[in-house]
Motif scaffolding. Structure first.
Motif, PDB file in Angstrom:
ATOM      1  N   TYR A 133     -10.039   6.119  -0.923  1.00 45.24           N
ATOM      2  CA  TYR A 133      -8.736   5.447  -0.898  1.00 45.24           C
ATOM      3  C   TYR A 133      -8.166   5.359  -2.318  1.00 45.24           C
ATOM      4  O   TYR A 133      -6.994   5.666  -2.566  1.00 45.24           O
ATOM      5  N   ILE A 134      -9.010   4.948  -3.263  1.00 43.37           N
ATOM      6  CA  ILE A 134      -8.583   4.830  -4.665  1.00 43.37           C
ATOM      7  C   ILE A 134      -8.207   6.189  -5.235  1.00 43.37           C
ATOM      8  O   ILE A 134      -7.170   6.344  -5.894  1.00 43.37           O
ATOM      9  N   MET A 135      -9.024   7.184  -4.987  1.00 39.96           N
ATOM     10  CA  MET A 135      -8.762   8.500  -5.572  1.00 39.96           C
ATOM     11  C   MET A 135      -7.469   9.108  -5.023  1.00 39.96           C
ATOM     12  O   MET A 135      -6.729   9.775  -5.760  1.00 39.96           O
ATOM     13  N   GLU A 136      -7.176   8.872  -3.765  1.00 32.66           N
ATOM     14  CA  GLU A 136      -5.910   9.371  -3.219  1.00 32.66           C
ATOM     15  C   GLU A 136      -4.729   8.653  -3.878  1.00 32.66           C
ATOM     16  O   GLU A 136      -3.696   9.274  -4.172  1.00 32.66           O
ATOM     17  N   ASN A 137      -4.874   7.363  -4.118  1.00 35.61           N
ATOM     18  CA  ASN A 137      -3.831   6.633  -4.855  1.00 35.61           C
ATOM     19  C   ASN A 137      -3.660   7.181  -6.263  1.00 35.61           C
ATOM     20  O   ASN A 137      -2.532   7.374  -6.744  1.00 35.61           O
ATOM     21  N   LEU A 138      -4.772   7.442  -6.941  1.00 35.83           N
ATOM     22  CA  LEU A 138      -4.693   7.960  -8.307  1.00 35.83           C
ATOM     23  C   LEU A 138      -4.091   9.367  -8.330  1.00 35.83           C
ATOM     24  O   LEU A 138      -3.359   9.705  -9.264  1.00 35.83           O
ATOM     25  N   LYS A 139      -4.365  10.165  -7.313  1.00 36.99           N
ATOM     26  CA  LYS A 139      -3.713  11.477  -7.208  1.00 36.99           C
ATOM     27  C   LYS A 139      -2.197  11.314  -7.191  1.00 36.99           C
ATOM     28  O   LYS A 139      -1.469  12.021  -7.889  1.00 36.99           O
ATOM     29  N   ARG A 140      -1.714  10.351  -6.398  1.00 35.87           N
ATOM     30  CA  ARG A 140      -0.270  10.137  -6.316  1.00 35.87           C
ATOM     31  C   ARG A 140       0.291   9.621  -7.635  1.00 35.87           C
ATOM     32  O   ARG A 140       1.387   9.998  -8.047  1.00 35.87           O
ATOM     33  N   THR A 141      -0.453   8.758  -8.309  1.00 26.53           N
ATOM     34  CA  THR A 141      -0.014   8.265  -9.619  1.00 26.53           C
ATOM     35  C   THR A 141       0.156   9.417 -10.594  1.00 26.53           C
ATOM     36  O   THR A 141       1.180   9.537 -11.282  1.00 26.53           O
ATOM     37  N   PHE A 142      -0.851  10.284 -10.676  1.00 25.12           N
ATOM     38  CA  PHE A 142      -0.790  11.391 -11.635  1.00 25.12           C
ATOM     39  C   PHE A 142       0.281  12.411 -11.242  1.00 25.12           C
ATOM     40  O   PHE A 142       0.951  12.976 -12.105  1.00 25.12           O
ATOM     41  N   GLU A 143       0.456  12.639  -9.955  1.00 25.97           N
ATOM     42  CA  GLU A 143       1.528  13.543  -9.520  1.00 25.97           C
ATOM     43  C   GLU A 143       2.894  12.989  -9.902  1.00 25.97           C
ATOM     44  O   GLU A 143       3.789  13.735 -10.319  1.00 25.97           O
TER      45      GLU A 143
ATOM     46  N   GLN B 298      -7.480   0.917 -10.480  1.00 29.80           N
ATOM     47  CA  GLN B 298      -7.152   0.942  -9.054  1.00 29.80           C
ATOM     48  C   GLN B 298      -8.277   0.364  -8.209  1.00 29.80           C
ATOM     49  O   GLN B 298      -9.451   0.685  -8.400  1.00 29.80           O
ATOM     50  N   LEU B 299      -7.874  -0.501  -7.273  1.00 31.24           N
ATOM     51  CA  LEU B 299      -8.761  -1.077  -6.268  1.00 31.24           C
ATOM     52  C   LEU B 299      -8.359  -0.556  -4.893  1.00 31.24           C
ATOM     53  O   LEU B 299      -7.224  -0.123  -4.688  1.00 31.24           O
ATOM     54  N   ALA B 300      -9.262  -0.671  -3.933  1.00 32.24           N
ATOM     55  CA  ALA B 300      -8.962  -0.236  -2.565  1.00 32.24           C
ATOM     56  C   ALA B 300      -8.249  -1.355  -1.811  1.00 32.24           C
ATOM     57  O   ALA B 300      -8.823  -2.036  -0.958  1.00 32.24           O
ATOM     58  N   SER B 301      -6.974  -1.537  -2.143  1.00 30.24           N
ATOM     59  CA  SER B 301      -6.195  -2.590  -1.495  1.00 30.24           C
ATOM     60  C   SER B 301      -4.776  -2.118  -1.229  1.00 30.24           C
ATOM     61  O   SER B 301      -4.203  -1.348  -2.003  1.00 30.24           O
ATOM     62  N   ASP B 302      -4.197  -2.636  -0.127  1.00 34.59           N
ATOM     63  CA  ASP B 302      -2.780  -2.420   0.148  1.00 34.59           C
ATOM     64  C   ASP B 302      -1.937  -3.602  -0.343  1.00 34.59           C
ATOM     65  O   ASP B 302      -0.729  -3.607  -0.179  1.00 34.59           O
ATOM     66  N   PHE B 303      -2.615  -4.596  -0.930  1.00 36.80           N
ATOM     67  CA  PHE B 303      -1.969  -5.793  -1.485  1.00 36.80           C
ATOM     68  C   PHE B 303      -1.192  -6.578  -0.428  1.00 36.80           C
ATOM     69  O   PHE B 303      -0.297  -7.356  -0.748  1.00 36.80           O
ATOM     70  N   LYS B 304      -1.610  -6.382   0.834  1.00 34.49           N
ATOM     71  CA  LYS B 304      -1.038  -7.167   1.941  1.00 34.49           C
ATOM     72  C   LYS B 304      -2.151  -7.781   2.778  1.00 34.49           C
ATOM     73  O   LYS B 304      -2.134  -8.973   3.065  1.00 34.49           O
ATOM     74  N   THR B 305      -3.103  -6.929   3.160  1.00 39.83           N
ATOM     75  CA  THR B 305      -4.191  -7.403   4.017  1.00 39.83           C
ATOM     76  C   THR B 305      -5.513  -7.539   3.264  1.00 39.83           C
ATOM     77  O   THR B 305      -6.485  -8.025   3.832  1.00 39.83           O
ATOM     78  N   GLY B 306      -5.559  -7.142   1.997  1.00 39.74           N
ATOM     79  CA  GLY B 306      -6.808  -7.077   1.242  1.00 39.74           C
ATOM     80  C   GLY B 306      -7.277  -5.642   1.234  1.00 39.74           C
ATOM     81  O   GLY B 306      -6.527  -4.738   0.872  1.00 39.74           O
ATOM     82  N   VAL B 307      -8.522  -5.402   1.631  1.00 42.46           N
ATOM     83  CA  VAL B 307      -8.996  -4.032   1.804  1.00 42.46           C
ATOM     84  C   VAL B 307      -8.429  -3.525   3.127  1.00 42.46           C
ATOM     85  O   VAL B 307      -8.696  -4.112   4.184  1.00 42.46           O
ATOM     86  N   PRO B 308      -7.631  -2.452   3.133  1.00 35.80           N
ATOM     87  CA  PRO B 308      -7.002  -1.995   4.378  1.00 35.80           C
ATOM     88  C   PRO B 308      -8.012  -1.347   5.313  1.00 35.80           C
ATOM     89  O   PRO B 308      -9.114  -0.960   4.910  1.00 35.80           O
ATOM     90  N   ALA B 309      -7.611  -1.220   6.555  1.00 38.00           N
ATOM     91  CA  ALA B 309      -8.514  -0.689   7.582  1.00 38.00           C
ATOM     92  C   ALA B 309      -9.068   0.676   7.219  1.00 38.00           C
ATOM     93  O   ALA B 309     -10.250   0.968   7.463  1.00 38.00           O
TER      94      ALA B 309
END
Length: 416
Positions: free
Chosen positions: A344-354, A312-323
């Motif tokens: 940002y990454i850890m919150e994404n990974l939390k959602r992945t694991f959930e 996981q990277l800190a990106s929204d895959f639209k703007t690059g690194v999001p605000a």
């Protein structure tokens, strides 16, 4: 529920926030090991005596120090180095490889699959190598070494190993181990503007990986995790074009830059984990509400009790690194980019694991790739916020990440 055992031996205790090893469903996941006592840096027994600068070898001394520590880790997990099924080796200077490999073969009668790449740096001053292993406990029985008709490597490692239904493959390069880069994996010098070296090398590797998997009665459809190391990230788009030719449903993937590979002129090394489709085993693709990547990979795959997440990277895959993952340009001295990106990454990974029916408490292994190791201390502050008991971790420097201005990529394995 799968029980996770945390392993502690008499080895030196790290300064940072991670556990020495985890055991889950018979698989042993140690942290990456460096030649440090975590008090003086590289200890005296792992470096040449300054009074005798031409006697001995720093890389050999460091490798032996690490391997003795790993022996103790595996013993504390009720296993041994004979039970190692996968190795990744990160070297700050590939000129040290031959000395490392001499020591490596002293520790393994049948060497495990291995991936060896260059790194831009390690976390302890003057350390030359970090070794990252996966193994199993004797309860899983003897593991099976897999061999196909692929070219045989010059160095000391096996092509693949099966244990507990999982397949751990050695990293593959586009080499025949005779001429260097195989002729069919490079452009014809008479036609320099026809074809693409990275596409040719990727196809060569993928065909070899197909043969490895077939020798284990599996296929690319059973791949549950991929790591890709590129010497130049500008090759990524062409690599990814070939990648999607081989996968209907692409596996989770981590792609990072490397400072070098072991065969001259090779551009990419591909490292896979898969499973053997027996006893009704089938994987589940995991999707959460996280931003969908631009490239060809899945967010995560669950197979049996294990969850393999994409890096996981800190990106929204639209703007690059999001605000929300970067400092506000009007307030340049407030906040920390590395902390914001890590959260940002850890919150994404939390959602992945959930989405996989688990949580970060079930993480059994982490790898962290940093573009600048000076960011490590701030990263580690955030890391400890997310884990009561931090998992085993390997942290190395990378020459680059795929999204502009990203500073860190985090790769996790867990159980559910």
């Amino acid at each position: 529920m799968i029980e996770i055992s945390r392993v502690t031996s008499g080895n030196p205790k790290p300064l940072a926030n991670y556990t020495e090893a985890s055991v889950a469903d018979g698989i042993v996941f140690p942290a990456g090991q460096l030649a440090s006592d975590f008090k003086t840096g590289v200890p005296a027994e792992a470096k040449k005596n300054p009074a005798f600068p031409y006697y001995g070898s720093d890389i050999k001394l460091q490798t032996r120090y690490i391997m003795e520590n790993l022996k103790r880790t595996f013993e504390a997990a009720g296993a041994s180095l004979k039970d190692v099924v996968k190795a990744q080796v990160f070297l700050t200077d590939l000129n040290d490889f031959a000395g490392f490999d001499e020591v490596w073969k002293e520790y393994f009668e049948v060497p495990p699959p291995r991936t060896t790449v260059g790194t831009t740096g390690l976390l302890i001053k003057d350390t030359l190598v970090e070794i990252d292993l996966i193994g199993h406990t004797p309860e899983l029985g003897a593991h099976k070494v897999v061999t196909s008709a692929n070219p045989k490597p010059l160095a000391n490692y096996s092509e693949a190993v099966e244990t507990g239904g999982l397949l751990f493959l050695a990293g593959q390069l586009a080499s025949d181990f005779k001429t260097g880069v195989a002729p069919e994996a490079r452009r014809d010098p008479a036609f320099p503007f026809y074809g693409s070296d990275i596409k040719l090398q990727t196809r060569y590797i993928m065909e070899n990986l197909k043969r490895t998997l077939a020798a284990a009665d599996a296929s690319l459809e059973q791949v549950v995790k991929a790591q890709v190391f590129l010497t130049d990230l500008t090759y990524f788009a062409a690599f990814d074009e070939v990648w999607k030719e081989y996968f209907k449903v692409p596996p989770p993937r981590t792609t990072v830059g490397t400072s070098g590979l072991l065969i001259k002129d090779t551009l990419v090394e591909i490292d896979l984990i898969a499973y053997v489709p027996k006893d009704g085993m089938a994987h589940e693709v995991i999707t959460s509400e996280n931003a969908k990547p631009i490239a060809n990979y899945s967010e995560a795959i669950a197979i049996g009790p294990f969850i393999f997440a994409a890096g996981q990277l800190a990106s929204d895959f639209k703007t690059g690194v999001p605000a929300e993952a970067r400092k506000h340009p009007a307030f340049p001295y407030y906040g920390s980019d590395i902390k914001l990106q890590t959260r940002y990454i850890m919150e994404n990974l939390k959602r992945t694991f959930e989405a996989a029916g688990a949580s970060l408490e079930q993480v059994v292994k982490a790898q962290v790739f940093l573009t600048d190791l000076n960011d490590f201390a701030a990263f580690d502050e955030v890391w400890r916020e997310y884990f009561k008991i931090p998992p085993p971790r390997t942290t190395i420097g990378t020459s680059g990440l795929l999204i502009k201005d990203t500073l860190i990529e985090i790769d996790l394995i867990g159980v559910r």
